[in-house]
Design a protein around this motif. Structure first.
Motif, mmCIF file in Angstrom:
data_model
loop_
_atom_site.group_PDB
_atom_site.id
_atom_site.type_symbol
_atom_site.label_atom_id
_atom_site.label_comp_id
_atom_site.label_asym_id
_atom_site.label_seq_id
_atom_site.Cartn_x
_atom_site.Cartn_y
_atom_site.Cartn_z
ATOM 1 N N ALA A 37 -18.032 11.766 32.197
ATOM 2 C CA ALA A 37 -17.774 11.543 33.620
ATOM 3 C C ALA A 37 -18.129 12.791 34.426
ATOM 4 O O ALA A 37 -18.640 12.681 35.545
ATOM 5 C CB ALA A 37 -16.308 11.167 33.835
ATOM 6 N N GLU A 38 -17.886 13.968 33.871
ATOM 7 C CA GLU A 38 -18.209 15.211 34.572
ATOM 8 C C GLU A 38 -19.716 15.360 34.743
ATOM 9 O O GLU A 38 -20.195 15.751 35.800
ATOM 10 C CB GLU A 38 -17.640 16.427 33.814
ATOM 11 C CG GLU A 38 -16.134 16.499 33.808
ATOM 12 C CD GLU A 38 -15.477 15.567 32.793
ATOM 13 O OE1 GLU A 38 -16.177 15.077 31.867
ATOM 14 O OE2 GLU A 38 -14.277 15.303 32.945
ATOM 15 N N TRP A 39 -20.470 15.054 33.701
ATOM 16 C CA TRP A 39 -21.925 15.144 33.772
ATOM 17 C C TRP A 39 -22.479 14.135 34.772
ATOM 18 O O TRP A 39 -23.354 14.463 35.574
ATOM 19 C CB TRP A 39 -22.536 14.914 32.387
ATOM 20 C CG TRP A 39 -24.021 15.027 32.374
ATOM 21 C CD1 TRP A 39 -24.765 16.175 32.333
ATOM 22 C CD2 TRP A 39 -24.958 13.945 32.424
ATOM 23 N NE1 TRP A 39 -26.095 15.867 32.347
ATOM 24 C CE2 TRP A 39 -26.243 14.505 32.401
ATOM 25 C CE3 TRP A 39 -24.832 12.567 32.481
ATOM 26 C CZ2 TRP A 39 -27.402 13.732 32.428
ATOM 27 C CZ3 TRP A 39 -25.979 11.804 32.513
ATOM 28 C CH2 TRP A 39 -27.242 12.370 32.488
ATOM 29 N N LEU A 40 -21.965 12.908 34.734
ATOM 30 C CA LEU A 40 -22.415 11.881 35.677
ATOM 31 C C LEU A 40 -22.076 12.268 37.110
ATOM 32 O O LEU A 40 -22.880 12.050 38.031
ATOM 33 C CB LEU A 40 -21.792 10.528 35.326
ATOM 34 C CG LEU A 40 -22.338 9.865 34.059
ATOM 35 C CD1 LEU A 40 -21.437 8.731 33.618
ATOM 36 C CD2 LEU A 40 -23.753 9.386 34.284
ATOM 37 N N GLY A 66 -15.854 7.841 34.471
ATOM 38 C CA GLY A 66 -14.423 8.089 34.474
ATOM 39 C C GLY A 66 -13.897 8.475 35.845
ATOM 40 O O GLY A 66 -14.590 8.386 36.867
ATOM 41 N N GLN A 67 -12.668 8.941 35.879
ATOM 42 C CA GLN A 67 -11.999 9.286 37.129
ATOM 43 C C GLN A 67 -12.688 10.438 37.850
ATOM 44 O O GLN A 67 -12.754 10.456 39.071
ATOM 45 C CB GLN A 67 -10.525 9.626 36.866
ATOM 46 C CG GLN A 67 -9.676 9.640 38.120
ATOM 47 C CD GLN A 67 -9.700 8.306 38.859
ATOM 48 O OE1 GLN A 67 -9.599 7.247 38.245
ATOM 49 N NE2 GLN A 67 -9.839 8.343 40.171
ATOM 50 N N THR A 68 -13.230 11.392 37.111
ATOM 51 C CA THR A 68 -13.939 12.513 37.732
ATOM 52 C C THR A 68 -15.126 12.017 38.544
ATOM 53 O O THR A 68 -15.359 12.456 39.670
ATOM 54 C CB THR A 68 -14.425 13.508 36.659
ATOM 55 O OG1 THR A 68 -13.316 13.913 35.870
ATOM 56 C CG2 THR A 68 -15.088 14.705 37.288
ATOM 57 N N PHE A 69 -15.872 11.082 37.971
ATOM 58 C CA PHE A 69 -17.024 10.501 38.666
ATOM 59 C C PHE A 69 -16.563 9.756 39.917
ATOM 60 O O PHE A 69 -17.130 9.934 40.997
ATOM 61 C CB PHE A 69 -17.776 9.552 37.735
ATOM 62 C CG PHE A 69 -18.937 8.865 38.386
ATOM 63 C CD1 PHE A 69 -20.156 9.498 38.495
ATOM 64 C CD2 PHE A 69 -18.807 7.580 38.904
ATOM 65 C CE1 PHE A 69 -21.234 8.870 39.103
ATOM 66 C CE2 PHE A 69 -19.864 6.943 39.511
ATOM 67 C CZ PHE A 69 -21.085 7.595 39.606
ATOM 68 N N LYS A 70 -15.540 8.937 39.768
ATOM 69 C CA LYS A 70 -15.044 8.146 40.900
ATOM 70 C C LYS A 70 -14.544 9.047 42.024
ATOM 71 O O LYS A 70 -14.790 8.776 43.209
ATOM 72 C CB LYS A 70 -13.933 7.201 40.442
ATOM 73 C CG LYS A 70 -14.417 6.143 39.476
ATOM 74 C CD LYS A 70 -13.260 5.348 38.904
ATOM 75 C CE LYS A 70 -13.725 4.447 37.789
ATOM 76 N NZ LYS A 70 -12.626 3.775 37.107
ATOM 77 N N ALA A 75 -15.396 11.547 47.341
ATOM 78 C CA ALA A 75 -15.462 12.772 48.145
ATOM 79 C C ALA A 75 -16.787 12.893 48.895
ATOM 80 O O ALA A 75 -16.842 13.508 49.961
ATOM 81 C CB ALA A 75 -15.258 13.992 47.248
ATOM 82 N N MET A 76 -17.849 12.289 48.358
ATOM 83 C CA MET A 76 -19.154 12.321 49.027
ATOM 84 C C MET A 76 -19.257 11.258 50.120
ATOM 85 O O MET A 76 -20.257 11.182 50.815
ATOM 86 C CB MET A 76 -20.266 12.104 48.001
ATOM 87 C CG MET A 76 -20.431 13.246 47.027
ATOM 88 S SD MET A 76 -21.648 12.895 45.738
ATOM 89 C CE MET A 76 -23.166 12.881 46.677
ATOM 90 N N GLY A 77 -18.242 10.418 50.259
ATOM 91 C CA GLY A 77 -18.251 9.383 51.281
ATOM 92 C C GLY A 77 -19.001 8.130 50.867
ATOM 93 O O GLY A 77 -19.393 7.329 51.708
ATOM 94 N N ILE A 78 -19.194 7.947 49.577
ATOM 95 C CA ILE A 78 -19.902 6.778 49.054
ATOM 96 C C ILE A 78 -18.883 5.727 48.641
ATOM 97 O O ILE A 78 -17.921 6.032 47.952
ATOM 98 C CB ILE A 78 -20.766 7.169 47.838
ATOM 99 C CG1 ILE A 78 -21.758 8.261 48.198
ATOM 100 C CG2 ILE A 78 -21.484 5.951 47.279
ATOM 101 C CD1 ILE A 78 -22.511 8.819 47.004
ATOM 102 N N ARG A 79 -19.095 4.492 49.088
ATOM 103 C CA ARG A 79 -18.228 3.392 48.670
ATOM 104 C C ARG A 79 -18.675 2.925 47.297
ATOM 105 O O ARG A 79 -19.804 2.481 47.121
ATOM 106 C CB ARG A 79 -18.305 2.259 49.688
ATOM 107 C CG ARG A 79 -17.673 2.655 51.006
ATOM 108 C CD ARG A 79 -17.841 1.644 52.104
ATOM 109 N NE ARG A 79 -17.715 0.268 51.664
ATOM 110 C CZ ARG A 79 -18.143 -0.764 52.371
ATOM 111 N NH1 ARG A 79 -18.716 -0.573 53.535
ATOM 112 N NH2 ARG A 79 -17.988 -1.991 51.931
ATOM 113 N N ASP A 80 -17.801 3.025 46.329
ATOM 114 C CA ASP A 80 -18.091 2.683 44.942
ATOM 115 C C ASP A 80 -17.907 1.190 44.727
ATOM 116 O O ASP A 80 -16.845 0.637 45.018
ATOM 117 C CB ASP A 80 -17.160 3.491 44.032
ATOM 118 C CG ASP A 80 -17.528 3.382 42.579
ATOM 119 O OD1 ASP A 80 -18.673 2.998 42.276
ATOM 120 O OD2 ASP A 80 -16.675 3.681 41.731
#
Length: 169
Positions: A37-40, A66-70, A75-80
């Motif tokens: 998740a950190e790498w992604l 994972g949660q880090t990615f989400k 935080a970047m303002g992207i709707r997942d």
């Protein structure tokens, strides 16, 4: 989307692909042995520096996100917008890109390692974005090309002759 690629020694490599839905352009790719998740999350930051982030992200429901990615995406303002489990048809452009990448390139090349796969993907992304035509784009490439009406047709090898680019001079 993540694409699993086997090397000559049967090692698994992961290729992270980001495609723009508008013109089906391959925007970013990265290769790793272990997709965390950190790498992604770091790849998303590198794919969309500063204020170039899209308004939403359609992605697989893979456990690697994972949660880090989400948190990073939020935080970047992207709707997942993860797709439903076992529903690849909900992300057709990415699935089509991976299938095309396999059929056009990876099924014909032996991959030796991470560095080799990065080189192959670099050449393929140039071919895919600048040369390969798409019926959905009116037989144009993702990066628009000027129509060449006259001149002698010349061919250039792409990916060591696996594909060719035809232009008029």
């Amino acid at each position: 989307d993540l694409c699993v690629v086997r090397t000559l020694t049967f090692e698994c490599l992961f290729a992270f692909l980001v495609i723009g839905h508008g013109r089906r352009q391959l925007l970013w790719f990265a290769v790793t042995r272990h997709s965390t998740a950190e790498w992604l999350a770091q790849q998303i930051v590198e794919a969309f520096p500063r204020d170039t982030a899209p308004s939403y992200l359609v992605r697989d429901n893979d456990g690697a996100y994972g949660q880090t990615f989400k948190d990073r995406v939020r935080a970047m303002g992207i709707r997942d917008r993860p797709i439903s489990p076992r529903s690849p048809w909900q992300n057709p452009y990415a699935e089509r890109l991976i299938g095309t990448l396999r059929r056009d390139c990876l099924d014909h090349v032996l991959i030796f390692g991470e560095r080799h796969l990065r080189g192959i993907l670099t050449l393929y992304s140039l071919y895919y974005n600048e040369t390969r035509t798409h019926l959905g784009l009116g037989k144009d490439a993702p990066r628009r090309r000027a129509v060449q009406r006259s001149g002698t047709i010349v061919t250039t090898q792409v990916l060591s002759g696996l594909h060719h680019r035809y232009v008029r001079i």
